[in-house]
Scaffold this motif. Structure first.
Motif, PDB file in Angstrom:
ATOM      1  N   SER A 136       0.495  -1.528   0.085  1.00 20.38           N
ATOM      2  CA  SER A 136      -0.324   0.027  -0.145  1.00 20.38           C
ATOM      3  C   SER A 136       0.849   1.323   0.002  1.00 20.38           C
ATOM      4  CB  SER A 136      -1.109   0.105   1.357  1.00 20.38           C
ATOM      5  OG  SER A 136      -1.765  -0.602   1.354  1.00 20.38           O
ATOM      6  N   VAL A 137       1.730   1.396   1.144  1.00 17.64           N
ATOM      7  CA  VAL A 137       2.586   2.467   0.738  1.00 17.64           C
ATOM      8  C   VAL A 137       3.488   2.592  -0.781  1.00 17.64           C
ATOM      9  CG1 VAL A 137       4.944   3.210   1.905  1.00 17.64           C
ATOM     10  CG2 VAL A 137       2.880   2.438   3.604  1.00 17.64           C
ATOM     11  N   VAL A 138       3.842   1.506  -1.158  1.00 14.60           N
ATOM     12  CA  VAL A 138       4.703   1.284  -2.292  1.00 14.60           C
ATOM     13  C   VAL A 138       3.669   2.112  -3.666  1.00 14.60           C
ATOM     14  CG1 VAL A 138       5.617   0.207  -3.892  1.00 14.60           C
ATOM     15  CG2 VAL A 138       6.638   0.015  -1.520  1.00 14.60           C
ATOM     16  N   ALA A 139       2.554   1.453  -3.162  1.00 21.19           N
ATOM     17  CA  ALA A 139       1.545   1.993  -4.148  1.00 21.19           C
ATOM     18  C   ALA A 139       0.976   3.808  -4.240  1.00 21.19           C
ATOM     19  CB  ALA A 139      -0.206   1.594  -3.682  1.00 21.19           C
ATOM     20  N   LEU A 140       1.362   4.293  -3.572  1.00 21.47           N
ATOM     21  CA  LEU A 140       0.942   5.208  -2.814  1.00 21.47           C
ATOM     22  C   LEU A 140       2.562   6.403  -3.227  1.00 21.47           C
ATOM     23  CD1 LEU A 140      -1.707   5.130  -0.346  1.00 21.47           C
ATOM     24  CD2 LEU A 140      -1.851   5.992  -2.599  1.00 21.47           C
ATOM     25  N   GLY A 141       3.349   5.921  -3.450  1.00 20.18           N
ATOM     26  CA  GLY A 141       4.667   6.011  -3.715  1.00 20.18           C
ATOM     27  C   GLY A 141       5.468   6.874  -3.076  1.00 20.18           C
ATOM     28  N   GLY A 142       5.645   5.571  -1.793  1.00 19.83           N
ATOM     29  CA  GLY A 142       6.413   6.032  -0.985  1.00 19.83           C
ATOM     30  C   GLY A 142       7.610   4.179  -0.724  1.00 19.83           C
ATOM     31  N   PRO A 143       8.423   4.354  -0.068  1.00 20.54           N
ATOM     32  CA  PRO A 143       9.419   3.139   0.115  1.00 20.54           C
ATOM     33  C   PRO A 143       8.887   1.931   0.523  1.00 20.54           C
ATOM     34  CG  PRO A 143       9.077   4.372   2.412  1.00 20.54           C
ATOM     35  CD  PRO A 143       8.135   4.972   1.920  1.00 20.54           C
ATOM     36  N   SER A 144       9.635   1.421   0.202  1.00 20.72           N
ATOM     37  CA  SER A 144       9.405  -0.100   0.037  1.00 20.72           C
ATOM     38  C   SER A 144      10.720  -0.829   1.583  1.00 20.72           C
ATOM     39  CB  SER A 144       9.913  -1.402  -1.276  1.00 20.72           C
ATOM     40  OG  SER A 144       9.520  -2.327  -1.264  1.00 20.72           O
ATOM     41  N   TRP A 145      10.363  -2.091   1.763  1.00 25.60           N
ATOM     42  CA  TRP A 145      11.096  -2.767   2.823  1.00 25.60           C
ATOM     43  C   TRP A 145      11.128  -4.775   2.670  1.00 25.60           C
ATOM     44  CZ3 TRP A 145       6.526   0.214   3.863  1.00 25.60           C
ATOM     45  CH2 TRP A 145       5.403  -0.221   4.526  1.00 25.60           C
ATOM     46  N   LEU A 241      -5.548  13.892   6.048  1.00 22.58           N
ATOM     47  CA  LEU A 241      -4.557  13.873   7.515  1.00 22.58           C
ATOM     48  C   LEU A 241      -3.592  15.149   6.803  1.00 22.58           C
ATOM     49  CD1 LEU A 241      -4.973  10.405   8.278  1.00 22.58           C
ATOM     50  CD2 LEU A 241      -4.895  12.083  10.431  1.00 22.58           C
ATOM     51  N   ASP A 242      -2.684  15.065   5.859  1.00 22.22           N
ATOM     52  CA  ASP A 242      -2.278  16.192   5.512  1.00 22.22           C
ATOM     53  C   ASP A 242      -2.822  16.427   4.185  1.00 22.22           C
ATOM     54  OD1 ASP A 242      -0.709  14.373   3.495  1.00 22.22           O
ATOM     55  OD2 ASP A 242       1.166  14.416   4.205  1.00 22.22           O
ATOM     56  N   SER A 243      -1.355  18.160   3.537  1.00 22.68           N
ATOM     57  CA  SER A 243      -2.446  18.569   2.654  1.00 22.68           C
ATOM     58  C   SER A 243      -1.965  17.626   1.087  1.00 22.68           C
ATOM     59  CB  SER A 243      -1.865  19.790   2.640  1.00 22.68           C
ATOM     60  OG  SER A 243       0.107  19.666   2.786  1.00 22.68           O
ATOM     61  N   THR A 244      -1.474  16.424   1.042  1.00 27.04           N
ATOM     62  CA  THR A 244      -1.501  15.859   0.091  1.00 27.04           C
ATOM     63  C   THR A 244      -1.530  13.982   0.393  1.00 27.04           C
ATOM     64  OG1 THR A 244       0.972  15.096   0.557  1.00 27.04           O
ATOM     65  CG2 THR A 244       1.004  17.115  -1.014  1.00 27.04           C
ATOM     66  N   PRO A 245      -2.848  13.874   0.915  1.00 24.37           N
ATOM     67  CA  PRO A 245      -3.445  12.482   1.733  1.00 24.37           C
ATOM     68  C   PRO A 245      -3.156  11.425   1.029  1.00 24.37           C
ATOM     69  CG  PRO A 245      -5.120  14.101   0.821  1.00 24.37           C
ATOM     70  CD  PRO A 245      -4.286  14.468   0.181  1.00 24.37           C
ATOM     71  N   VAL A 246      -2.805  11.479  -0.994  1.00 24.82           N
ATOM     72  CA  VAL A 246      -3.088  10.274  -1.430  1.00 24.82           C
ATOM     73  C   VAL A 246      -1.520  10.241  -1.841  1.00 24.82           C
ATOM     74  CG1 VAL A 246      -5.298  10.569  -2.317  1.00 24.82           C
ATOM     75  CG2 VAL A 246      -3.939  11.506  -3.568  1.00 24.82           C
ATOM     76  N   THR A 247      -1.025  10.634  -1.379  1.00 24.88           N
ATOM     77  CA  THR A 247       1.201  10.506  -1.750  1.00 24.88           C
ATOM     78  C   THR A 247       1.767  10.207  -0.905  1.00 24.88           C
ATOM     79  OG1 THR A 247       0.679  12.048  -3.921  1.00 24.88           O
ATOM     80  CG2 THR A 247       2.828  11.608  -2.899  1.00 24.88           C
ATOM     81  N   PHE A 248       2.059   9.108  -0.630  1.00 21.75           N
ATOM     82  CA  PHE A 248       3.510   8.530   0.658  1.00 21.75           C
ATOM     83  C   PHE A 248       4.350   9.868   0.173  1.00 21.75           C
ATOM     84  CE2 PHE A 248       5.689   6.929   3.442  1.00 21.75           C
ATOM     85  CZ  PHE A 248       5.375   6.675   4.675  1.00 21.75           C
ATOM     86  N   ASP A 292      13.810   5.720   7.647  1.00 25.47           N
ATOM     87  CA  ASP A 292      13.816   6.283   8.816  1.00 25.47           C
ATOM     88  C   ASP A 292      12.104   5.120   8.617  1.00 25.47           C
ATOM     89  OD1 ASP A 292      15.806   6.981   9.053  1.00 25.47           O
ATOM     90  OD2 ASP A 292      15.587   8.097  10.823  1.00 25.47           O
ATOM     91  N   PHE A 293      11.168   5.327   8.522  1.00 25.70           N
ATOM     92  CA  PHE A 293      10.111   4.715   8.231  1.00 25.70           C
ATOM     93  C   PHE A 293      10.069   3.146   7.756  1.00 25.70           C
ATOM     94  CE2 PHE A 293       6.050   3.203   6.195  1.00 25.70           C
ATOM     95  CZ  PHE A 293       5.344   4.167   7.354  1.00 25.70           C
ATOM     96  N   ALA A 294      10.984   3.326   6.607  1.00 24.84           N
ATOM     97  CA  ALA A 294      10.626   1.755   6.378  1.00 24.84           C
ATOM     98  C   ALA A 294      11.641   0.666   7.273  1.00 24.84           C
ATOM     99  CB  ALA A 294      11.839   2.065   5.056  1.00 24.84           C
TER     100      ALA A 294
END
Length: 321
Positions: A136-145, A241-248, A292-294
């Motif tokens: 889910s995180v990856v799908a929204l542009g975030g890091p993988s782990w 929750l923030d100003s770009t809620p569909v982008t990690f 750090d999140f990953a």
């Protein structure tokens, strides 16, 4: 004499090897290759289903990530959050932090159905949750782990632990630090994991007091949020929750610096306390936040999993076998 000694040592080594094998079977161990032989396509099945769900509704990515968190923080990553209540069983779905709040169960059901058709009784619901969170995180542009596997599913749940272990939207900084410390996380890891709020939305009932009664909030931001969250009624109305809620991304931390944190617990991370410096770092260094999140998510997925012969692999994630 030498032959006798050799045979004795051989028998002893064989016995010890059997004990080692038995021990490994009993205690189990998480592994990246756990399903390599028993369900080699499980990752692609989960990833494809998550991508479809997030494509249909971007908010679902945040919901699946949160579902994993709400599972692991209550007696470990054991899939207990997925169990439905029955006449003889009380699960965790009606706990205060979960009731009318956690969602995404239908996506997990879809994934489980697809996996059961490919490799029946093999992939646990707990492993589905951990993988779906990452995807889910990856799908929204975030890091993988790296996710390791071999978790088994609990046959029990704890309503009381769900009520007491999960930090709420009104938590103070000290309460957040304490809540995460109880699960083995440092204060820095707590701040990193709070960055999950860079995606998703929250219900009016969780932030109403903040936008109407708190002073450490940007005035124009408060005014804009009040339009969808009246002082009474509309409890389930949503705000991002923030100003770009569909982008990690790291926008969550920039918003905190500008006093645009939606939840009281969010703004507590930047309110003249010990977390201020880390929030500033993440707001200006997205790569540091992602790293750090990953790292913290790897640790999250390792919270007290059931392995080996403990628990079971549910064929339906909503009920025990």
């Amino acid at each position: 004499m030498a032959l006798s000694t050799f045979l004795s040592l051989f028998k002893l080594s064989t016995f010890l090897l059997c004990l080692l094998i038995l021990s490994g079977t009993t205690s189990g161990q998480l592994s990246a290759n756990f399903y390599a032989r028993t369900c080699p396509n499980f990752r692609s099945i989960i990833t494809r289903a998550v991508n479809t769900a997030v494509s249909n509704e971007a908010r679902m990515g945040a919901s699946l990530l949160r579902l994993h968190f709400h599972d692991c923080f209550v007696n470990g990553c054991d899939g207990s959050v997925l169990l439905d209540d029955t006449a003889n069983f009380t699960g965790e779905k009606t706990a205060g932090p979960n009731s009318n709040s956690i969602r995404g169960f239908n996506v997990i059901d879809t994934i489980k159905t697809q996996l059961e058709s490919q490799c029946p009784g093999v992939v646990s619901c707990a492993d589905i949750l951990s993988t779906a969170a990452r995807d889910s995180v990856v799908a929204l542009g975030g890091p993988s782990w790296n996710v390791v596997f071999g978790r088994r599913d609990s046959t029990t749940a704890s309503l009381s632990a769900a009520n007491s272990n999960l930090p709420g939207p009104g938590s103070s900084l000290s309460a957040l630090i304490s809540s995460f410390s109880n699960k083995g996380f440092t204060a820095n890891e707590m701040v990193a994991l709070s960055g999950a709020h860079t995606i998703g939305q929250a219900r009016c009932t969780t932030f109403r007091n903040r936008i109407y009664n708190e002073n450490n909030i940007n005035a124009s931001f408060a005014t804009s949020v009040r339009r969808n969250c009246p002082s009474s009624g509309g409890d389930n109305n949503l705000s991002p929750l923030d100003s770009t809620p569909v982008t990690f991304d790291n926008r969550y931390f920039s918003d905190l610096i500008n006093q645009r944190g939606l939840l009281h617990s969010d703004q507590e991370l930047f309110n003249g306390g010990s977390a201020d410096a880390q929030v500033r770092t993440y707001s200006s260094n997205p790569a540091t936040f992602s790293r750090d999140f990953a790292s913290a998510m790897v640790k999250m997925g390792n919270l007290s999993p059931l392995t080996g012969s403990s628990g079971q692999v549910r064929t339906n994630c909503r009920r025990t076998n």
